[in-house]
Design a protein around this motif. Structure first.
Motif, mmCIF file in Angstrom:
data_model
loop_
_atom_site.group_PDB
_atom_site.id
_atom_site.type_symbol
_atom_site.label_atom_id
_atom_site.label_comp_id
_atom_site.label_asym_id
_atom_site.label_seq_id
_atom_site.Cartn_x
_atom_site.Cartn_y
_atom_site.Cartn_z
ATOM 1 N N ARG A 33 0.857 -1.260 0.100
ATOM 2 C CA ARG A 33 0.014 -0.019 0.056
ATOM 3 C C ARG A 33 0.826 1.353 -0.044
ATOM 4 O O ARG A 33 0.466 2.255 -0.673
ATOM 5 C CB ARG A 33 -1.104 -0.086 1.311
ATOM 6 N N LEU A 34 1.990 1.132 0.606
ATOM 7 C CA LEU A 34 2.783 2.487 0.623
ATOM 8 C C LEU A 34 3.337 2.577 -0.599
ATOM 9 O O LEU A 34 3.597 3.857 -0.866
ATOM 10 C CB LEU A 34 3.912 2.426 1.703
ATOM 11 N N ARG A 35 3.862 1.411 -1.173
ATOM 12 C CA ARG A 35 4.528 1.681 -2.696
ATOM 13 C C ARG A 35 3.517 2.358 -3.604
ATOM 14 O O ARG A 35 3.670 2.876 -4.367
ATOM 15 C CB ARG A 35 5.059 0.263 -2.835
ATOM 16 N N ARG A 36 2.049 1.871 -3.606
ATOM 17 C CA ARG A 36 1.142 1.974 -4.590
ATOM 18 C C ARG A 36 0.602 3.628 -3.999
ATOM 19 O O ARG A 36 0.433 4.307 -5.008
ATOM 20 C CB ARG A 36 0.023 1.382 -4.356
ATOM 21 N N ASP A 37 0.339 3.834 -2.666
ATOM 22 C CA ASP A 37 -0.164 5.336 -2.480
ATOM 23 C C ASP A 37 0.894 6.317 -2.344
ATOM 24 O O ASP A 37 0.825 7.611 -2.564
ATOM 25 C CB ASP A 37 -0.875 5.193 -1.265
ATOM 26 N N ARG A 38 1.939 6.145 -1.724
ATOM 27 C CA ARG A 38 3.206 7.137 -1.736
ATOM 28 C C ARG A 38 2.934 8.316 -1.020
ATOM 29 O O ARG A 38 2.597 9.437 -1.515
ATOM 30 C CB ARG A 38 3.752 7.663 -3.090
ATOM 31 N N PRO A 39 2.256 8.212 0.173
ATOM 32 C CA PRO A 39 1.800 9.354 1.041
ATOM 33 C C PRO A 39 3.028 10.369 1.331
ATOM 34 O O PRO A 39 2.630 11.421 1.958
ATOM 35 C CB PRO A 39 1.245 8.923 2.297
ATOM 36 N N GLY A 40 4.314 10.306 1.113
ATOM 37 C CA GLY A 40 5.457 10.993 1.510
ATOM 38 C C GLY A 40 6.778 10.529 0.650
ATOM 39 O O GLY A 40 6.558 9.807 -0.218
ATOM 40 N N ASP A 41 7.812 11.249 1.241
ATOM 41 C CA ASP A 41 9.077 11.133 0.635
ATOM 42 C C ASP A 41 9.996 10.517 1.618
ATOM 43 O O ASP A 41 11.098 9.975 1.219
ATOM 44 C CB ASP A 41 9.634 12.270 -0.375
ATOM 45 N N THR A 42 9.760 10.644 2.902
ATOM 46 C CA THR A 42 10.574 10.329 3.818
ATOM 47 C C THR A 42 9.910 9.097 4.839
ATOM 48 O O THR A 42 8.798 9.606 5.434
ATOM 49 C CB THR A 42 11.032 11.394 4.766
ATOM 50 N N LEU A 43 10.297 7.921 4.822
ATOM 51 C CA LEU A 43 9.563 6.977 5.468
ATOM 52 C C LEU A 43 10.627 6.896 6.742
ATOM 53 O O LEU A 43 11.640 6.543 6.829
ATOM 54 C CB LEU A 43 9.471 5.786 4.716
#
Length: 382
Positions: A308-318
């Motif tokens: 889900r993180l790869r698909r949605d990309r809610p930011g640039d710093t994880l």
């Protein structure tokens, strides 16, 4: 309504006396049995009287950090008009029971009790309702009723001050005035035209003034968008002390610290859970971190979250926060390097450095939240 041991004995005695008295024609035994029965009936009627009480609570404050002081004020008012209330009352405060004196409380009068709310552990502490027990004078029957509503006291994780914040994919030259959530392009400088430059980037007014073509140089002013991913899988925090996973408590403190630092710097920040079941997504981050609990889930749960993180990309710093049981799953987080230019992993409760299998990630090994803050401020690259 419950009959006490004394009341049960008297009721049994009444039945036996009446039975024996009638069976063998002993009027004295019948009289004693009838008296015992009348006493039990009187006790039931007396205990069944419902006093009219009004209960109010005030938490000061209702949101505190772990270990800070919080007080609860309970006011009990007798709103009846005829009888004074003389009761046994206790207030529920988390796992504790706090006695509240309600002795000869006359109609229209009130009594107030103040006590400390336990804040030694993170979580939502329910306070109330007030449990009032009514007994008869002989102690034969006891009836307990609840009054007032439950008031929650939110014990937030500790927040450790962080001096450093991620710079993101590109630092805005205009400062924090950029409010566009997905970034924008801002003018940086002018330079001479070279073959291959797009004509739409030519600054015609300056070109006319200096006599040669000048091209605008732009810069991506995206503010860093931080994604805090909290690993709330029970398998990631296997060690317990008195039923509490201290590594998870430290991870919650780290998440609260990062979120607070980002809000202080006016940076967009998103708080996510690896296992979001039961999450209060619509509430403030600190309240969510107060109520979050460990849930079942293995590597498949983390793999689904990474997808889900790869698909949605809610930011640039994880920022990934996990425990000793999550070190073997860091490959799932390392696979997100293509979608997130900066990935930081913090592992709590470890007694040895994180293995080199996590190469390519910024990895912090921290004992607790304070140790995380010190390691975080020492990071030189994102």
């Amino acid at each position: 309504m419950g009959i006490t041991a004394r009341g049960t004995g008297l009721l049994v005695a009444a039945v036996l006396l009446l039975g024996v008295g009638f069976r063998y024609a002993y009027p004295e035994l019948v009289l004693l049995g009838a008296a015992a029965g009348v006493a039990v009936g009187y006790a039931v009627v007396t205990a069944a009287w419902r006093p009219r009480l009004e209960v109010t609570r005030n938490a000061d404050p209702d949101r505190v950090a772990r270990g800070e002081a919080a007080r609860m004020t309970v006011t009990v008012r007798n709103t009846g008009r005829l009888r004074a209330a003389s009761l046994l009352a206790e207030d529920r405060c988390g796992p504790r029971r706090v006695p509240v004196p309600v002795l000869r409380l006359r109609p229209g009068r009130d009594t107030t009790v103040e006590y400390e709310v336990p804040t030694g552990r993170r979580g939502v502490v329910p306070v109330g309702p007030l449990r009032v027990t009514r007994r008869d004078p002989l102690g034969l029957v006891a009836l307990t009723r609840s009054y007032g509503r439950t008031v929650p006291v939110w014990v937030h994780p500790r927040v450790h001050p962080l001096r450093a914040v991620p710079t993101g994919a590109g630092r805005s030259l205009d400062g924090s005035s950029d409010s566009v959530p997905h970034g924008s392009i801002t003018f940086d400088s002018l330079r001479e035209y070279v073959v291959g430059d797009e004509l739409r980037r030519v600054h015609w007014r300056t070109s006319a003034r200096v006599g040669e073509l000048m091209v605008r140089e732009n810069v991506d002013t995206s503010l860093p968008r931080i994604v805090v991913l909290l690993d709330n899988r029970a398998t990631a925090h296997p060690e317990r002390v008195d039923g509490v996973a201290e590594s998870f408590e430290s991870a919650c403190e780290a998440a609260a610290s990062v979120v607070t630092a980002a809000v202080r710097e006016d940076l967009p920040v998103v708080l996510l859970l690896v296992a979001p079941g039961g999450d209060r997504a619509g509430e403030p981050p600190l309240d969510r971190l107060t109520a979050v609990e460990l849930t079942d889930g293995g590597v498949e749960t983390l793999r689904g979250c990474a997808g889900r993180l790869r698909r949605d990309r809610p930011g640039d710093t994880l920022v990934f926060l996990t425990g000793p049981g999550g070190r073997d799953d860091l490959g799932q987080v390392g696979a997100l390097r293509g979608a997130y230019p900066s990935v930081l992993v913090a592992v709590f409760g470890t007694d040895a450095p994180t293995p080199a299998a996590a190469a390519g990630l910024v990895v912090l090994d921290a004992v607790d939240g304070a140790g995380f803050a010190a390691e975080w401020d020492g990071v030189r690259r994102w």
